[in-house]
Design an enzyme around this catalytic site. Structure first.
Site, PDB file in Angstrom:
ATOM      1  N   ARG A  97       0.819  -1.211   0.000  1.00  0.00           N
ATOM      2  CA  ARG A  97       0.000   0.000   0.000  1.00  0.00           C
ATOM      3  C   ARG A  97       0.856   1.266   0.000  1.00  0.00           C
ATOM      4  O   ARG A  97       0.543   2.253  -0.644  1.00  0.00           O
ATOM      5  CB  ARG A  97      -0.910  -0.031   1.238  1.00  0.00           C
ATOM      6  CG  ARG A  97      -1.593   1.283   1.575  1.00  0.00           C
ATOM      7  CD  ARG A  97      -2.576   1.699   0.519  1.00  0.00           C
ATOM      8  NE  ARG A  97      -3.293   2.916   0.897  1.00  0.00           N
ATOM      9  CZ  ARG A  97      -4.115   3.571   0.099  1.00  0.00           C
ATOM     10  NH1 ARG A  97      -4.337   3.124  -1.105  1.00  0.00           N
ATOM     11  NH2 ARG A  97      -4.717   4.659   0.508  1.00  0.00           N
ATOM     12  N   ASP A 121      -3.258  -5.070   2.514  1.00  0.00           N
ATOM     13  CA  ASP A 121      -4.167  -5.971   3.209  1.00  0.00           C
ATOM     14  C   ASP A 121      -5.489  -6.134   2.476  1.00  0.00           C
ATOM     15  O   ASP A 121      -5.945  -5.239   1.769  1.00  0.00           O
ATOM     16  CB  ASP A 121      -4.498  -5.419   4.608  1.00  0.00           C
ATOM     17  CG  ASP A 121      -3.275  -5.363   5.494  1.00  0.00           C
ATOM     18  OD1 ASP A 121      -2.484  -6.307   5.420  1.00  0.00           O
ATOM     19  OD2 ASP A 121      -3.135  -4.389   6.243  1.00  0.00           O
TER      20      ASP A 121
END
Length: 434
Positions: A97, A121
């Protein structure tokens, strides 16, 4: 794929120190692209996500020296923008990310970048609107390439702008700040995130020659400068690790001292744990948690059931709610956990229910926990880690449980926690990597 085998039910004792802050590391490492000069960063956590970002910077052409595992000297004298379109970059960044924060520095210094859909995630949608709309107001043109699933952004010259952010996004604020420091004119960001890690980024940039005022507030003013220089920067202690260790001590009836926890940057975290009846003493920069046989969840003043929810700084970080939920399973009393930000982060509670916890999952965002008050221990089971924070929450549950537990997919845990099994085993835990 590796797994943890845990034999629980053992109280821990001793001292532990939080690693350097993962979320801060991802921001300040991206900022090295803003200068040709050397930047030294210390207290770097030796974890998968951070090491992957350092590797990506090396692939981009940044020279990297690691005199020790917690120190990096980086110099972005030459940068290969075209690497961002390679399959290798897309493969690596798709797992991370933090790669989205490369965009701001690259736009500021080189006027273009390519931004793939973010990875990380599986905890729900992670929108890029805050980042891209902010860049647009600063003069960036963008288009989306559906075939390659990437945003293509370019600008002749970034220009200062007034930005009223629709949400106080931490990564969005960091990205826009890094773009604004080299923009032409003044950029004002209102409703900016003011987490300690954003403050740290701003202080580092000012040390490099940027002109940022309002640090620590939700109104940042950035006067663009022509260039930035090098600096030396030390990361804060990871507050999510600190909170995880507090929850671990409570669940396992352990006596722990958390050293060098940067307690002035914990916000409402200590008060939140105290609402669960967790005793702790703050001694200088350390936190001492005595052994407790029982802890009781407080109610609101009118007697209604306590609700704990994630909130922008100085409120409770969404990254902490998973471990708080696990901690609540052995408390006396009931609590509503409301995870506002991500709609899939509470789905790991099915494993806790299988372990014997009393939890009602109301919807993707809310769960009611009815504490067992140690009348019944959790029992060990086989499970898998769905994301970084749920993985450590399940590890805490397993350490408190009777019998043997197996946690699979522990790469997710390794992404955010440095040598967590070795550090907890040194306190008396029984965790084996299999």
């Amino acid at each position: 794929m590796s797994a943890f085998e845990i034999r629980g039910g053992k109280p821990l004792q001793g001292e532990i120190q939080p690693q350097g802050a993962k979320n801060e590391a991802l921001q300040v490492l991206c900022a090295v692209l803003l200068t040709e000069e050397k930047v030294t960063i210390t207290n770097i956590p030796d974890i998968l996500d951070v090491n992957m970002l350092i590797e990506l910077l090396g692939d981009l052409g940044v020279s990297i020296e690691r005199p020790s595992r917690d120190t990096c000297i980086l110099q972005a004298r030459t940068v290969d923008i075209e690497f961002l379109q390679s399959d290798l970059y897309k493969k690596k960044s798709g797992k991370l990310r933090g790669a989205v924060m490369l965009a701001g520095p690259l736009l500021a210094r080189f006027g273009r970048t390519y931004l793939p859909q973010p990875g990380g995630d599986k905890i729900g949608r992670r929108r890029l609107d805050t980042h891209i709309r902010g860049f647009e107001k600063m003069g960036v043109e963008f288009k989306y390439d559906p075939e390659h699933k990437e945003f293509i952004m370019s600008t002749d010259k970034l220009k200062g702008a007034y930005l009223l952010m629709e949400e106080p996004s931490v990564t969005g604020t960091a990205n826009i700040v890094m773009a604004a420091v080299l923009a032409q004119g003044t950029t004002t960001i209102y409703n900016a995130a003011c987490e300690p890690y954003v403050q740290q980024l701003c202080k580092m940039l000012n040390q490099m020659g940027a002109k940022i005022s309002g640090i620590g507030s939700n109104l940042l003013v950035i006067e663009g400068v022509a260039s930035l220089g090098g600096c030396t920067h030390r990361l804060l202690a990871d507050m999510i690790e600190t909170g995880s260790f507090i929850a671990l001590a409570a669940m396992t009836q352990s006596e722990l001292t958390i050293r060098n926890a940067d307690v002035n940057d914990l916000g409402l975290m200590p008060e939140t744990f105290s609402r669960f009846g967790i005793q702790m003493e703050i001694n200088g920069n350390d936190i001492y948690i005595p052994r407790q046989d029982h802890y009781r969840i407080h109610t609101f003043i009118d007697g209604s059931i306590l609700t704990v929810y994630d909130h922008p700084w100085p409120g409770v970080s969404p990254d902490l709610l998973s471990v708080i939920l696990v901690m609540a399973t052995q408390a006396k009393g009931n609590v509503l956990i409301h995870q506002k930000m991500f709609e899939s982060r509470l789905f790991f509670v099915d494993k806790l229910i299988e372990m014997g916890a009393q939890i009602v999952l109301c919807d993707p965002h809310r769960a009611v926990v009815m504490g067992l008050n140690r009348q019944a221990s959790l029992r060990g089971i086989r499970m898998a880690s769905p994301d970084i924070r749920a993985g450590v929450a399940l590890l805490i549950a397993a350490l408190s449980a009777e019998g043997k537990s197996i946690i699979e997919n522990i790469d997710q845990i390794d992404r955010g926690y440095q040598n967590i099994d070795g550090r907890l085993n040194a306190l008396g835990a029984d965790i084996r990597r299999i």
